[in-house]
Scaffold this motif. Structure first.
Motif, PDB file in Angstrom:
ATOM      1  N   ALA A  78       0.842  -1.190   0.000  1.00 34.47           N
ATOM      2  CA  ALA A  78       0.000   0.000   0.000  1.00 34.47           C
ATOM      3  C   ALA A  78       0.880   1.244   0.000  1.00 34.47           C
ATOM      4  CB  ALA A  78      -0.903   0.008   1.234  1.00 34.47           C
ATOM      5  N   ASN A  79       0.496   2.273  -0.767  1.00 31.02           N
ATOM      6  CA  ASN A  79       1.256   3.524  -0.784  1.00 31.02           C
ATOM      7  C   ASN A  79       0.340   4.713  -1.060  1.00 31.02           C
ATOM      8  OD1 ASN A  79       0.787   3.426  -3.541  1.00 31.02           O
ATOM      9  ND2 ASN A  79       2.830   2.783  -4.068  1.00 31.02           N
ATOM     10  N   ASN A  80       0.833   5.917  -0.792  1.00 40.15           N
ATOM     11  CA  ASN A  80       0.060   7.134  -0.988  1.00 40.15           C
ATOM     12  C   ASN A  80       1.025   8.263  -1.325  1.00 40.15           C
ATOM     13  OD1 ASN A  80      -1.937   9.011  -1.069  1.00 40.15           O
ATOM     14  ND2 ASN A  80      -2.296   9.076   1.123  1.00 40.15           N
ATOM     15  N   LEU A  81       0.917   8.838  -2.552  1.00 42.26           N
ATOM     16  CA  LEU A  81       1.856   9.845  -3.015  1.00 42.26           C
ATOM     17  C   LEU A  81       1.148  11.015  -3.698  1.00 42.26           C
ATOM     18  CD1 LEU A  81       4.228   7.266  -4.719  1.00 42.26           C
ATOM     19  CD2 LEU A  81       4.597   8.332  -2.503  1.00 42.26           C
ATOM     20  N   ASN A  82       1.538  12.249  -3.384  1.00 51.52           N
ATOM     21  CA  ASN A  82       1.011  13.456  -4.021  1.00 51.52           C
ATOM     22  C   ASN A  82       2.136  14.476  -4.137  1.00 51.52           C
ATOM     23  OD1 ASN A  82      -1.897  12.804  -4.152  1.00 51.52           O
ATOM     24  ND2 ASN A  82      -1.668  12.697  -1.939  1.00 51.52           N
ATOM     25  N   LEU A  83       2.331  15.079  -5.353  1.00 49.38           N
ATOM     26  CA  LEU A  83       3.451  15.978  -5.578  1.00 49.38           C
ATOM     27  C   LEU A  83       3.086  17.172  -6.453  1.00 49.38           C
ATOM     28  CD1 LEU A  83       6.110  13.242  -6.385  1.00 49.38           C
ATOM     29  CD2 LEU A  83       5.782  14.397  -4.200  1.00 49.38           C
ATOM     30  N   ALA A  84       3.928  18.231  -6.404  1.00 42.49           N
ATOM     31  CA  ALA A  84       3.839  19.401  -7.281  1.00 42.49           C
ATOM     32  C   ALA A  84       5.260  19.761  -7.691  1.00 42.49           C
ATOM     33  CB  ALA A  84       3.175  20.559  -6.560  1.00 42.49           C
ATOM     34  N   ALA A  85       5.422  20.449  -8.845  1.00 43.66           N
ATOM     35  CA  ALA A  85       6.765  20.759  -9.342  1.00 43.66           C
ATOM     36  C   ALA A  85       6.768  22.017 -10.182  1.00 43.66           C
ATOM     37  CB  ALA A  85       7.275  19.590 -10.165  1.00 43.66           C
ATOM     38  N   LYS A  86       7.990  22.514 -10.458  1.00 45.39           N
ATOM     39  CA  LYS A  86       8.207  23.644 -11.353  1.00 45.39           C
ATOM     40  C   LYS A  86       9.035  23.170 -12.540  1.00 45.39           C
ATOM     41  CE  LYS A  86       7.980  27.219  -7.884  1.00 45.39           C
ATOM     42  NZ  LYS A  86       8.450  28.513  -7.461  1.00 45.39           N
ATOM     43  N   PRO A  87       8.883  23.824 -13.711  1.00 46.07           N
ATOM     44  CA  PRO A  87       9.723  23.450 -14.852  1.00 46.07           C
ATOM     45  C   PRO A  87      11.200  23.540 -14.485  1.00 46.07           C
ATOM     46  CG  PRO A  87       7.974  24.932 -15.549  1.00 46.07           C
ATOM     47  CD  PRO A  87       7.933  24.893 -14.052  1.00 46.07           C
ATOM     48  N   GLY A  88      11.992  22.572 -14.937  1.00 42.99           N
ATOM     49  CA  GLY A  88      13.421  22.548 -14.679  1.00 42.99           C
ATOM     50  C   GLY A  88      13.821  21.984 -13.332  1.00 42.99           C
TER      51      GLY A  88
END
Length: 123
Positions: A28-38
């Protein structure tokens, strides 16, 4: 891929007739992310657990069909628990990328779970 659903079906049948400790259970896993170009984004499945204590085998991959960006995406160390996603500088603002974390256990039957990670790329 056929092994994944056949093993899932087999273990569900086991759950009907075996005690919890005697049957295999999926990671079981739980992942959430955000990012910027580069940017470089650390991908981690460290929260992934297996209730049976089975060894886990990881594979990270780019799900291009579901993503807005159709170019090449690099993932360093894609076959380990912790990987690094390289966000291209050329990616447009407000783009969604989909990365899949595939985790297999070494139980019997071997079970596989997939977690799609939606990454919103914004300036």
């Amino acid at each position: 891929m056929a092994d994944a659903f056949q093993n899932d079906f087999a273990v569900r049948a086991d759950w009907c007739v075996k005690f919890f400790a005697d049957a295999n259970h999926p990671p079981a896993n739980n992942l959430n992310l955000a990012a910027k170009p580069g940017s470089n984004i650390k991908l981690s499945a460290k929260e992934t657990t297996d209730p049976d204590g089975d060894q886990l085998i990881y594979q990270w991959w780019y799900y291009k069909d579901a993503s807005d960006f159709k170019g090449k995406i690099e993932i360093k160390n894609p076959d380990s628990r912790d990987a690094v996603l390289i966000i291209p500088n050329s990616i447009n603002n407000d783009t969604k990328l989909h990365i899949v974390c595939e985790v297999r256990d070494n139980g019997s039957p071997q079970l596989i779970r997939y977690k799609r990670v939606a990454i919103n790329v914004k300036q």
